[in-house]
Design a protein around this motif. Sequence first.
Motif, mmCIF file in Angstrom:
data_model
loop_
_atom_site.group_PDB
_atom_site.id
_atom_site.type_symbol
_atom_site.label_atom_id
_atom_site.label_comp_id
_atom_site.label_asym_id
_atom_site.label_seq_id
_atom_site.Cartn_x
_atom_site.Cartn_y
_atom_site.Cartn_z
ATOM 1 N N PHE A 23 -6.935 -42.837 -6.672
ATOM 2 C CA PHE A 23 -6.453 -41.306 -6.774
ATOM 3 C C PHE A 23 -7.520 -40.425 -6.869
ATOM 4 O O PHE A 23 -7.322 -39.203 -6.396
ATOM 5 N N PHE A 24 -8.486 -40.607 -7.812
ATOM 6 C CA PHE A 24 -9.656 -39.551 -8.107
ATOM 7 C C PHE A 24 -10.460 -39.558 -6.812
ATOM 8 O O PHE A 24 -10.907 -38.622 -6.428
ATOM 9 N N ILE A 25 -10.445 -40.522 -5.906
ATOM 10 C CA ILE A 25 -11.166 -40.536 -4.703
ATOM 11 C C ILE A 25 -10.397 -39.677 -3.776
ATOM 12 O O ILE A 25 -10.916 -38.858 -3.195
ATOM 13 N N LEU A 26 -9.292 -39.765 -3.764
ATOM 14 C CA LEU A 26 -8.283 -38.798 -2.850
ATOM 15 C C LEU A 26 -8.256 -37.380 -3.570
ATOM 16 O O LEU A 26 -8.656 -36.538 -2.563
ATOM 17 N N LEU A 27 -8.455 -37.132 -4.596
ATOM 18 C CA LEU A 27 -8.597 -35.805 -5.092
ATOM 19 C C LEU A 27 -10.072 -35.121 -4.708
ATOM 20 O O LEU A 27 -10.180 -34.001 -4.165
ATOM 21 N N GLN A 28 -10.975 -36.176 -4.864
ATOM 22 C CA GLN A 28 -12.288 -35.614 -4.408
ATOM 23 C C GLN A 28 -12.563 -35.369 -2.755
ATOM 24 O O GLN A 28 -13.031 -34.370 -2.474
ATOM 25 N N ALA A 29 -12.001 -36.065 -2.248
ATOM 26 C CA ALA A 29 -11.873 -36.139 -0.686
ATOM 27 C C ALA A 29 -11.178 -34.608 -0.214
ATOM 28 O O ALA A 29 -11.379 -34.424 1.066
ATOM 29 N N ARG A 33 -8.192 -28.741 -2.064
ATOM 30 C CA ARG A 33 -7.213 -28.458 -1.273
ATOM 31 C C ARG A 33 -6.084 -29.457 -1.832
ATOM 32 O O ARG A 33 -5.641 -30.130 -1.055
ATOM 33 N N THR A 34 -5.578 -28.740 -2.911
ATOM 34 C CA THR A 34 -4.701 -29.802 -3.625
ATOM 35 C C THR A 34 -3.392 -29.682 -2.875
ATOM 36 O O THR A 34 -2.493 -30.559 -2.853
ATOM 37 N N GLY A 40 0.389 -34.990 1.812
ATOM 38 C CA GLY A 40 -0.027 -36.072 2.324
ATOM 39 C C GLY A 40 0.483 -37.183 1.385
ATOM 40 O O GLY A 40 0.945 -38.033 2.023
ATOM 41 N N LEU A 41 0.528 -37.026 0.062
ATOM 42 C CA LEU A 41 1.037 -38.147 -0.720
ATOM 43 C C LEU A 41 2.772 -38.142 -0.344
ATOM 44 O O LEU A 41 3.264 -39.111 -0.309
#
Length: 161
Positions: A23-29, A33-34, A40-41
């Motif tokens: 999840f944190f990797i997704l946030l960083q990627a 742009r949340t 996407g989720l």
Amino acid sequence: MKAARAPRWAVSFADLCLLLLGFFILLQAQNGRTDGLAAGLRSAFGTAAAAGEVARDLRFAAAGLFERDEAVLTAAAAERLRVIGTEARTKGRRVRIVSEGQGGGNARLDRWELAAARTAAIARGIRAGGLDEQAIAIAIPAISGPAPAGQAITVRIEGAR
């Protein structure tokens, strides 16, 4: 002799750690742009947007909205932004303004100051339509890699307040 077994909770704990890491990797990627991450989720899990949640992006080249090398809106741009603000107010929407890149500078303002002043001018133009300033968010994300040529501004009309 029996081999020692790991406690049952250790497997669950390891799964939780891996899920959090992912999840944190997704946030960083997403690079700040949340909204894109949330959409996407939702798409990945097969769910639609929340009821009443409508988002529309309007992308502008800053050079087309402002007088040359200034943070002064043209009359046409000021009217267009006022209409966006009025529409957002009447429909109970929020507006997010995202500025990317930088224009040229001038004798009064350097490139960063000009980009920030233009972003604030767009927020004021939208607020002129009667939208409460609490419903307007401004974002100037960090640029990684080479800066894009010119300044691009995205006005995102989001779901209900």
